[in-house]
Design a protein around this motif. Structure first.
Motif, PDB file in Angstrom:
ATOM      1  N   ARG A 120      33.185  38.620  38.114  1.00 16.54           N
ATOM      2  CA  ARG A 120      34.490  39.319  37.967  1.00 16.54           C
ATOM      3  C   ARG A 120      35.425  38.762  38.669  1.00 16.54           C
ATOM      4  O   ARG A 120      36.587  39.322  39.157  1.00 16.54           O
ATOM      5  N   ARG A 121      35.497  37.266  39.357  1.00 13.83           N
ATOM      6  CA  ARG A 121      36.427  36.811  40.066  1.00 13.83           C
ATOM      7  C   ARG A 121      37.711  36.845  39.407  1.00 13.83           C
ATOM      8  O   ARG A 121      38.730  36.721  40.030  1.00 13.83           O
ATOM      9  N   THR A 122      37.915  36.416  38.081  1.00 13.34           N
ATOM     10  CA  THR A 122      39.018  36.349  37.484  1.00 13.34           C
ATOM     11  C   THR A 122      39.923  37.475  37.440  1.00 13.34           C
ATOM     12  O   THR A 122      41.138  37.222  37.668  1.00 13.34           O
ATOM     13  N   ALA A 123      39.329  38.642  37.583  1.00  9.59           N
ATOM     14  CA  ALA A 123      40.101  39.878  37.603  1.00  9.59           C
ATOM     15  C   ALA A 123      40.698  40.218  39.146  1.00  9.59           C
ATOM     16  O   ALA A 123      41.821  40.407  39.384  1.00  9.59           O
ATOM     17  N   MET A 124      40.004  39.682  40.025  1.00  6.48           N
ATOM     18  CA  MET A 124      40.329  39.474  41.442  1.00  6.48           C
ATOM     19  C   MET A 124      41.277  38.607  41.825  1.00  6.48           C
ATOM     20  O   MET A 124      42.524  38.874  42.466  1.00  6.48           O
ATOM     21  N   SER A 125      41.391  37.624  41.018  1.00  5.30           N
ATOM     22  CA  SER A 125      42.593  36.454  41.223  1.00  5.30           C
ATOM     23  C   SER A 125      43.950  37.079  40.686  1.00  5.30           C
ATOM     24  O   SER A 125      45.106  36.231  40.879  1.00  5.30           O
ATOM     25  N   LYS A 126      43.713  37.948  39.721  1.00  2.00           N
ATOM     26  CA  LYS A 126      45.198  38.449  39.348  1.00  2.00           C
ATOM     27  C   LYS A 126      45.810  38.991  40.630  1.00  2.00           C
ATOM     28  O   LYS A 126      47.048  39.494  40.255  1.00  2.00           O
ATOM     29  N   THR A 127      45.159  39.687  41.252  1.00  2.00           N
ATOM     30  CA  THR A 127      45.817  40.361  42.473  1.00  2.00           C
ATOM     31  C   THR A 127      46.471  39.100  43.542  1.00  2.00           C
ATOM     32  O   THR A 127      47.484  39.259  43.480  1.00  2.00           O
ATOM     33  N   ARG A 128      45.629  38.277  43.866  1.00  2.00           N
ATOM     34  CA  ARG A 128      46.080  37.155  44.609  1.00  2.00           C
ATOM     35  C   ARG A 128      45.064  36.100  44.321  1.00  2.00           C
ATOM     36  O   ARG A 128      43.915  36.224  43.940  1.00  2.00           O
ATOM     37  N   THR A 129      45.573  34.837  44.304  1.00  2.00           N
ATOM     38  CA  THR A 129      44.648  33.862  43.798  1.00  2.00           C
ATOM     39  C   THR A 129      43.731  33.671  44.824  1.00  2.00           C
ATOM     40  O   THR A 129      43.650  33.887  46.259  1.00  2.00           O
ATOM     41  N   VAL A 130      42.574  33.304  44.446  1.00  2.00           N
ATOM     42  CA  VAL A 130      41.140  33.004  45.109  1.00  2.00           C
ATOM     43  C   VAL A 130      40.652  31.620  44.642  1.00  2.00           C
ATOM     44  O   VAL A 130      40.968  31.123  43.500  1.00  2.00           O
ATOM     45  N   LYS A 131      39.856  31.085  45.271  1.00  2.00           N
ATOM     46  CA  LYS A 131      39.017  29.694  45.236  1.00  2.00           C
ATOM     47  C   LYS A 131      37.614  30.003  44.507  1.00  2.00           C
ATOM     48  O   LYS A 131      36.955  30.966  45.016  1.00  2.00           O
ATOM     49  N   GLY A 132      37.626  29.242  43.283  1.00  2.00           N
ATOM     50  CA  GLY A 132      36.029  29.313  42.908  1.00  2.00           C
ATOM     51  C   GLY A 132      35.947  29.512  41.314  1.00  2.00           C
ATOM     52  O   GLY A 132      37.042  29.421  40.677  1.00  2.00           O
ATOM     53  N   VAL A 133      34.887  29.224  40.709  1.00  2.00           N
ATOM     54  CA  VAL A 133      34.778  29.439  39.211  1.00  2.00           C
ATOM     55  C   VAL A 133      35.300  30.580  38.642  1.00  2.00           C
ATOM     56  O   VAL A 133      35.090  31.797  39.328  1.00  2.00           O
ATOM     57  N   GLY A 134      36.138  30.696  37.592  1.00  2.00           N
ATOM     58  CA  GLY A 134      36.757  31.826  37.159  1.00  2.00           C
ATOM     59  C   GLY A 134      35.764  32.325  36.046  1.00  2.00           C
ATOM     60  O   GLY A 134      36.008  32.603  34.991  1.00  2.00           O
ATOM     61  N   TRP A 135      35.029  33.305  36.604  1.00  2.00           N
ATOM     62  CA  TRP A 135      34.037  34.181  35.946  1.00  2.00           C
ATOM     63  C   TRP A 135      34.644  35.303  35.498  1.00  2.00           C
ATOM     64  O   TRP A 135      35.385  35.956  36.143  1.00  2.00           O
ATOM     65  N   ASP A 136      34.452  35.904  34.008  1.00  2.00           N
ATOM     66  CA  ASP A 136      34.653  37.100  33.661  1.00  2.00           C
ATOM     67  C   ASP A 136      33.770  38.121  34.200  1.00  2.00           C
ATOM     68  O   ASP A 136      33.455  37.988  35.299  1.00  2.00           O
ATOM     69  N   ILE A 137      33.183  38.874  33.471  1.00  2.00           N
ATOM     70  CA  ILE A 137      32.349  39.860  33.692  1.00  2.00           C
ATOM     71  C   ILE A 137      30.745  39.701  33.078  1.00  2.00           C
ATOM     72  O   ILE A 137      30.053  40.439  33.650  1.00  2.00           O
ATOM     73  N   ALA A 138      30.578  38.248  33.091  1.00  2.00           N
ATOM     74  CA  ALA A 138      29.033  38.112  32.508  1.00  2.00           C
ATOM     75  C   ALA A 138      28.338  37.298  33.401  1.00  2.00           C
ATOM     76  O   ALA A 138      27.467  36.496  32.694  1.00  2.00           O
TER      77      ALA A 138
END
Length: 393
Positions: free
Chosen positions: A102-120
């Motif tokens: 779920r990193r992709t959703a977190m990056s919508k708040t502020r940019t983060v580093k890492g593979v852009g995983w959805d929820i799976a």
């Protein structure tokens, strides 16, 4: 290592299912579509998320393959597959989850580093192999030990996998000796997944399975085991997978102020719906998964169809035909539960899921309060939007 090698390029990668969502090609990182993820309690191998840091290792000669056990012990030992298979075989149903799920959703708040995983970036499998506690007894370490006579307090797993973060060195991680030697912790040296020999993507010929903690500690393509005094000093233990507060950024980060992340907080996600959906007015099914770390069962999953104002409880299942009770011996304590609810949706709305584990831990309401620069452990309420498509007269 004889029999097993880590290639320097990606020319001999295994084949993968075409339905996977590819987040990175080299190294290969992919997850299934969310609807495929919850089609069954046990995740099919081809739909189990693939998390890699380099080219997939290759076995040239399985008979020559061995795992060395050394470090702060009296007598180092090399174990071959035939030695490991002679030990009692245990089967453990356990969910593995990437810390970046779920990193992709977190990056919508502020940019983060890492593979852009959805929820799976998560999956539930049936793992079989020898208990690490039995393996360590072969080198004189008694069950439920906290320290060896030579001062060993941690067990380090080293892969044959080569990764750029280690400057071309091997991937490695460690767990406390007390966990490794505790039979009840169900730590495995696994050689089977879902009743079949491990495939290359998932660690063939031998991998570690550490139930209840982030997937980064379940090292694949095992090369060696070391008994050490301090926790592993590798990149992924010391310079990654640590939980920082929202105030820390790449200019003021001090990695030494945080311990390596191990346990996973309570988590849930809706998988039967996309982030935005067009549906007709009427009843819809809401399906997903819920899981908590440390072997804590799921007490309930709450569903809201009005953005979190009111809630209803979803039904929970694990094995078909066996009622799920959060702390019962008949339930798989290391595994997720699948939840389901039906709701009448008369108008456009936000549907929300949140889980509560047997310790009363609950998911935080929003992602802003748990935002961190590496985008790990996004366990905020999972939200999807439903838009009503009114038919034209």
């Amino acid at each position: 290592m004889p029999g097993l090698r880590g290639p320097s390029d990606y020319k001999q990668e295994p084949s993968r299912h075409p339905a996977l969502v590819i987040n990175a090609k080299e190294p290969f990182n992919a997850e299934p579509h969310r609807s495929d993820l919850v089609s069954s309690y046990v995740t099919p191998v081809e739909f189990f998320y693939k998390r890699n840091h380099g080219p997939i290792p290759i076995v040239d000669d399985i008979d020559k393959y061995s795992v060395s056990i050394a470090g702060l012990i009296g007598h180092p030992k090399d174990l071959y597959m035939k030695d490991i298979r002679k030990l009692p075989k245990y089967t453990v149903t356990a969910t593995l989850q990437c810390a970046g799920n779920r990193r992709t959703a977190m990056s919508k708040t502020r940019t983060v580093k890492g593979v852009g995983w959805d929820i799976a970036a998560i999956g539930n499998a049936v793992w079989s192999g020898a208990k690490l506690a039995d393996v360590l007894e072969l080198v004189g370490i008694h069950k439920c030990s906290h320290v060896t006579p030579s001062g060993g307090k941690h067990v380090e797993f080293v892969s044959i996998d080569k990764c750029k973060e280690e400057n071309g060195g091997p991937y490695k991680a460690s767990i406390p000796l007390s966990q490794a030697t505790n039979p009840e912790a169900d730590v495995l040296l696994a050689y089977e997944m879902n009743g079949e020999t491990l495939n290359r993507d998932h660690g063939y010929p031998l991998r570690v399975i550490v139930p209840g903690i982030i997937g980064a500690r379940s090292v694949k393509w095992l090369d060696s085991i070391s008994i050490i005094a301090e926790e592993c000093q590798g990149f992924f233990m010391q310079k990654d997978y640590k939980m920082f507060p929202p105030s820390v950024n790449w200019d003021n980060i001090n990695w030494s102020t945080r311990r390596p992340q191990m346990d996973f907080p309570v988590q849930s996600a809706i998988c039967s719906l996309e982030d935005v959906n067009m549906v007709k007015p009427g009843k819809i099914k809401i399906k997903g998964y819920a899981v908590s770390g440390g072997g804590r069962g799921i007490e309930r999953v709450d569903i809201s169809i009005d953005g979190g104002k009111t809630w209803a409880e979803a039904s929970k299942t694990q094995n078909p035909g066996i009622p799920y009770i959060s702390d019962a011996e008949t339930s798989d304590k290391w595994a997720w539960v699948l939840f389901e609810a039906e709701a009448d949706i008369p108008q456009s709305t936000e549907i929300v899921a949140k889980a509560v584990d047997i310790a009363g831990n609950v998911q935080p309401e929003n992602v802003e309060v748990i935002w961190n620069l590496r985008g790990i452990l996004n366990t905020s309420w999972h939200r999807v939007h439903v838009r009503i498509a009114h038919s034209k007269l």
